[in-house]
Design a protein around this motif. Structure first.
Motif, mmCIF file in Angstrom:
data_model
loop_
_atom_site.group_PDB
_atom_site.id
_atom_site.type_symbol
_atom_site.label_atom_id
_atom_site.label_comp_id
_atom_site.label_asym_id
_atom_site.label_seq_id
_atom_site.Cartn_x
_atom_site.Cartn_y
_atom_site.Cartn_z
ATOM 1 N N GLU A 1 0.825 -1.210 0.000
ATOM 2 C CA GLU A 1 0.000 0.000 0.000
ATOM 3 C C GLU A 1 0.858 1.258 0.000
ATOM 4 O O GLU A 1 0.414 2.324 -0.443
ATOM 5 C CB GLU A 1 -0.928 -0.004 1.219
ATOM 6 N N ASP A 2 2.097 1.117 0.502
ATOM 7 C CA ASP A 2 3.020 2.256 0.505
ATOM 8 C C ASP A 2 3.701 2.451 -0.847
ATOM 9 O O ASP A 2 4.525 3.363 -1.003
ATOM 10 C CB ASP A 2 4.091 2.063 1.588
ATOM 11 N N GLY A 3 3.412 1.561 -1.799
ATOM 12 C CA GLY A 3 3.937 1.749 -3.143
ATOM 13 C C GLY A 3 4.910 0.699 -3.630
ATOM 14 O O GLY A 3 5.347 0.743 -4.780
ATOM 15 N N LEU A 4 5.271 -0.262 -2.768
ATOM 16 C CA LEU A 4 6.198 -1.308 -3.190
ATOM 17 C C LEU A 4 5.464 -2.369 -4.000
ATOM 18 O O LEU A 4 4.262 -2.587 -3.826
ATOM 19 C CB LEU A 4 6.854 -1.966 -1.970
ATOM 20 N N THR A 5 6.203 -3.024 -4.883
ATOM 21 C CA THR A 5 5.630 -4.167 -5.585
ATOM 22 C C THR A 5 5.576 -5.343 -4.621
ATOM 23 O O THR A 5 6.168 -5.302 -3.528
ATOM 24 C CB THR A 5 6.486 -4.548 -6.801
#
Length: 205
Positions: free
Chosen positions: A38-42
Motif C-alpha cells: 500500500e506504501d507503493g512497493l511491488t
C-alpha cells in the motif's frame, strides 16, 4: 518471491508448532507485506523488505515460549518404528533418570540463587527497619534525658540505615544481573533448539 510462496516457506520451517500460533504469525507477516504494498512497493519488493523465510521463521521461534519449542521438537514427524519403541522402553530407566537429575540440578540452582537474593534483601530490610526503630527510640531517649546512651542509639541507627542504602545498590545490581543471565540462558537454550530444528530440516531435505 510472491506472498503465497513466502508464507508457505515460513510455514514449512515452523512445523510442529501449534497451528493457531503458526496462523497468527503468518497473518501478521501477510498484513505487513500488504502494508508495504500500500506504501507503493511491488509484491516482490514488499516480501524482500520483510526478510527471508529463514530470518522470519527464526524470529518467530525466538518469540515462541520455550516449552512450546521443546514440545514441537519432541513431536515426531513420522510414527516410531518398532525397534525405536523397544529402545525407548529398554532405555527408559537410564534416560529418564538422567533427565530427572538434570532437571533437579537446574531447579536446585534456581532455588539456591533465589534464596540468596531473598536473604540479601531481607538483611537490607532488617537493617533499614532496625535503623528506623532505633532512630525513633533514640528520640524518646533524648527527651527522657538518656544522654550518651541516646546518642549511641542515634549513631547505630544512622549506621544501620546507611548500610541498608549501601547494600541495596549492589543487591539491585545483582538481581538485574541474575535476571539478565537467566534471559541469556533461556535464549541460548532456544537457539540450541532452533538450530537442532534447522539441522533436522536439512537432513529431511
Amino acid at each position: 518471491m510472491k506472498t503465497k510462496d513466502f508464507l508457505e516457506a515460513v510455514r514449512q520451517k515452523l512445523k510442529g508448532l501449534p497451528e493457531e500460533d503458526i496462523k497468527k504469525a503468518l497473518d501478521f507477516y501477510e498484513e505487513a507485506i500488504r502494508d508495504r504494498m500500500e506504501d507503493g512497493l511491488t509484491e516482490d519488493e514488499a516480501v524482500d523488505a520483510i526478510g527471508t523465510p529463514d530470518e522470519i521463521a527464526e524470529q518467530i521461534l525466538m518469540d515462541t515460549p520455550l516449552p512450546k519449542l521443546v514440545k514441537a521438537k519432541a513431536k515426531p514427524e513420522r510414527g516410531f518404528r518398532v525397534w525405536e519403541i523397544v529402545l525407548l522402553i529398554l532405555g527408559f530407566p537410564l534416560w529418564f533418570s538422567l533427565l530427572l537429575a538434570a532437571g533437579l540440578i537446574v531447579l536446585s540452582l534456581i532455588i539456591v540463587i533465589a534464596a540468596l537474593v531473598l536473604t540479601f534483601f531481607i538483611v537490607i530490610l532488617a537493617l533499614g527497619l532496625g535503623g528506623i526503630v532505633l532512630a525513633v527510640a533514640s528520640v524518646f531517649a533524648l527527651v527522657a534525658g538518656g544522654g550518651s546512651a541516646a546518642l549511641l542509639q542515634v549513631g547505630i541507627a544512622i549506621l544501620c540505615m546507611g548500610l541498608a542504602v549501601l547494600l541495596f545498590i549492589p543487591a539491585k545490581a545483582l538481581t538485574l544481573w541474575i535476571v539478565e543471565l537467566c534471559g541469556r540462558f533461556g535464549k541460548w537454550v532456544k537457539l540450541k533448539v532452533i538450530n537442532s530444528r534447522k539441522k533436522g530440516d536439512t537432513t529431511n531435505e
